[in-house]
Motif scaffolding. Structure first.
Motif, PDB file in Angstrom:
ATOM      1  N   THR A 151       1.187  -1.396   0.335  1.00 37.27           N
ATOM      2  CA  THR A 151       0.054  -0.112  -0.039  1.00 37.27           C
ATOM      3  C   THR A 151       0.875   1.119  -0.123  1.00 37.27           C
ATOM      4  O   THR A 151       0.747   1.851  -0.611  1.00 37.27           O
ATOM      5  N   LYS A 175      -7.907   6.548   0.300  1.00 40.21           N
ATOM      6  CA  LYS A 175      -7.481   6.059  -0.832  1.00 40.21           C
ATOM      7  C   LYS A 175      -6.330   5.099  -0.375  1.00 40.21           C
ATOM      8  O   LYS A 175      -6.554   3.483  -0.901  1.00 40.21           O
ATOM      9  N   THR A 178      -8.564   2.123   0.531  1.00 42.93           N
ATOM     10  CA  THR A 178      -9.068   0.812  -0.780  1.00 42.93           C
ATOM     11  C   THR A 178      -8.213   0.165  -1.089  1.00 42.93           C
ATOM     12  O   THR A 178      -8.223  -0.833  -1.782  1.00 42.93           O
ATOM     13  N   THR A 181      -7.332  -2.725   1.367  1.00 38.40           N
ATOM     14  CA  THR A 181      -8.157  -3.589   1.225  1.00 38.40           C
ATOM     15  C   THR A 181      -7.998  -4.664  -0.483  1.00 38.40           C
ATOM     16  O   THR A 181      -7.981  -5.636  -0.226  1.00 38.40           O
TER      17      THR A 181
END
Length: 501
Positions: A151, A175, A178, A181
């Motif tokens: 990430t 962001k 997300t 995830t």
């Protein structure tokens, strides 16, 4: 710099000298057929070359442990390096070698079977529960750490390549959530595939690529340490003498005993390896390859641990800055900051990817080993894909549920379960040697040491009984004494020893 090079040379010497001693004590039988041939099933029992197995074994055992653990251990000072070297040579590599070789001698058996055979049925039942718990914890925590690092990389690349840009505003933060995830889902999907298909179809084919990333990470961080002008031991003071290796420099004043030996597991000794070595024992072509595969892979992990310990001891200006970095973003922030800081954005990203492959390549085999552990317990054949799904799907459902628990809590339980598993495996190996009238002290002494570590930690730590430190130390000593007395009182050496046993 001299201390670091000296420690690396000690690890290498340990492989050639002490590793050879361990091999002679075990007594290999090159003429005996290994499970890869005698029990070949095309799924888990498949002959592979020793070089490929060594690489897979290294990637399997080297999760974030030999990176995160040594970074956290650096808070204690150079004593962390001392534990990595001595622990790796005399405990961790011995642990891995005997686990792998005893598995080969017993048809690729897992740690619960070995514990039951040499320590008794109660040990088998205990290890079935503990090993399954540990594998689930490993699988879950080794999803979170690579997902977090991926990430960071993705967020920075999407924000004009500016390091740290993802944290500029709330929109960027959303962001990042997300992206986290998505990466978590991708890793879980990979784990499912790697758990179900034959070991040579995914793991055997893509691990060489992962190995290349690991090699770049290792060499890249070494390059950064040696050639970027960073003073060695800057975090704790560059004037390091021999006595500083025995000094606790942790500003939080947390005791070295037993916390250091729980904090730095992989890289020194790790019970997780006892769940992984049987996987490679099922693919080993000859017993004479055991020292290279099992003892050698642990030495390789020790070198990785030393590198990241030196990063923790050297990259930041002082211990306070290191501690703040760990608190603000877990050790993954230290990994990201140091890689980008020493190698630039592109080189740093490649180095971080080298770190990412470690937990991913441990997490996939953790779930695979958990599947096999359950299958062995119920004697459930795994050659059919549908039968593998029957075990794997509920296993991943439980893993997903466990992943909802706070990460810091999971990591503490993982640490204790990890070292307790190592303790049981060492007692198992000691029992094998004692029963067969071999020099058992090479396993008995580290088993005694790890029993004291685990018992004291459980008595002292908040996840255990939270006793006063002095009382916890005495409790740990008492439990260890009981274990030693029980070991010699209940086990009786065999008069005749079977060659294959």
């Amino acid at each position: 710099m001299q201390w670091f090079i000296f420690c690396v040379l000690l690890l290498i010497a340990g492989y050639f000298v002490y590793g050879k001693i361990i091999e002679k004590i075990f007594v290999i039988n090159p003429q005996r057929a290994t499970p890869a041939y005698s029990m070949g099933d095309g799924v888990d029992y498949i002959p592979m070359s020793k070089k490929k197995i060594w690489l897979i074994q290294l990637l399997n055992i080297a999760g974030t442990g030999p990176i995160f653990g040594p970074i956290l251990g650096a808070l204690y000072g150079p004593v962390a390096m001392l534990w990595i070297v001595l622990g790796c040579i005399f405990a961790g590599a011995v642990h891995d070698y005997f686990c792998g070789m005893l598995s080969i001698r017993n048809g690729g058996a897992n740690i619960p079977f070995l514990a039951g055979k040499y320590l008794g049925r109660p040990a088998k039942h205990f290890m079935n529960i503990l090993a399954l718990l540990l594998l689930l914890l490993v699988g879950v925590v080794f999803v979170a750490s690579p997902a977090s690092l991926l990430t960071n990389i993705t967020s920075d690349l999407l924000n004009s390549g500016t390091v740290g840009a993802a944290a500029v505003n709330d929109e960027a933060g959303a962001k990042s959530g997300t992206i986290l995830t998505v990466w978590t889902a991708v890793i879980f999907i990979y784990y499912i595939l790697a758990t179900l298909v034959p070991i040579d179809k995914i793991i055997g084919r893509i691990y060489p690529i992962f190995g290349a990333l690991l090699l770049f990470m290792t060499c890249g961080m070494l390059f950064g340490l040696f050639f970027e002008g960073i003073p060695f031991f800057r975090t704790v003071g560059t004037d390091i003498g021999i006595m500083d290796f025995f000094t606790n420099m942790d500003k939080n004043d947390t005791p070295i005993w037993p916390l250091l030996f729980i904090t730095i597991a992989c890289g020194a000794i790790s019970g997780f390896h006892a769940t992984q070595s049987p996987l490679m024992a099922r693919c080993t072509e000859n017993e004479k390859e055991g020292r290279f595969i099992f003892y050698g892979a642990m030495i390789g992990e020790g070198v990785i641990a030393l590198i990241w310990c030196m990063v923790g001891l050297s990259f930041y200006d002082d211990q306070g800055t290191l501690l703040e970095a760990i608190k603000s973003g877990t050790p993954s922030k230290v990994v990201y900051d140091s890689a980008i800081g020493m190698l630039g954005l592109f080189g740093g990203i490649l180095a971080v990817l080298g770190v990412v492959v470690l937990p991913i390549t441990s997490g996939d085999t953790a779930f695979r080993a958990a599947r096999l552990l359950i299958a062995d317990f119920f004697s459930y054949d795994q050659r059919n894909l549908l039968k593998r799904l029957v075990i794997a799907l509920p296993l991943f459902a439980v893993g997903f549920w466990v992943s909802t628990i706070d990460f810091s809590v999971l990591w503490r339980y993982f640490g204790w379960a990890n070292q307790t598993t190592a303790m049981v495996m060492l007692w198992t190996a000691a029992a094998y040697l004692y029963l067969h009238k071999k020099f058992h002290w090479v396993c008995t002494l580290p088993a005694i040491f790890m029993t004291m570590v685990c018992a004291t930690f459980l008595a002292y730590a908040p996840i255990g009984f939270g006793l006063d430190y002095q009382i916890a130390v005495w409790v740990g000593m008492a439990i260890t004494l009981v274990a030693v007395v029980a070991f010699f009182a209940l086990l009786k050496p065999k008069d005749e020893v079977a060659q294959d046993d």
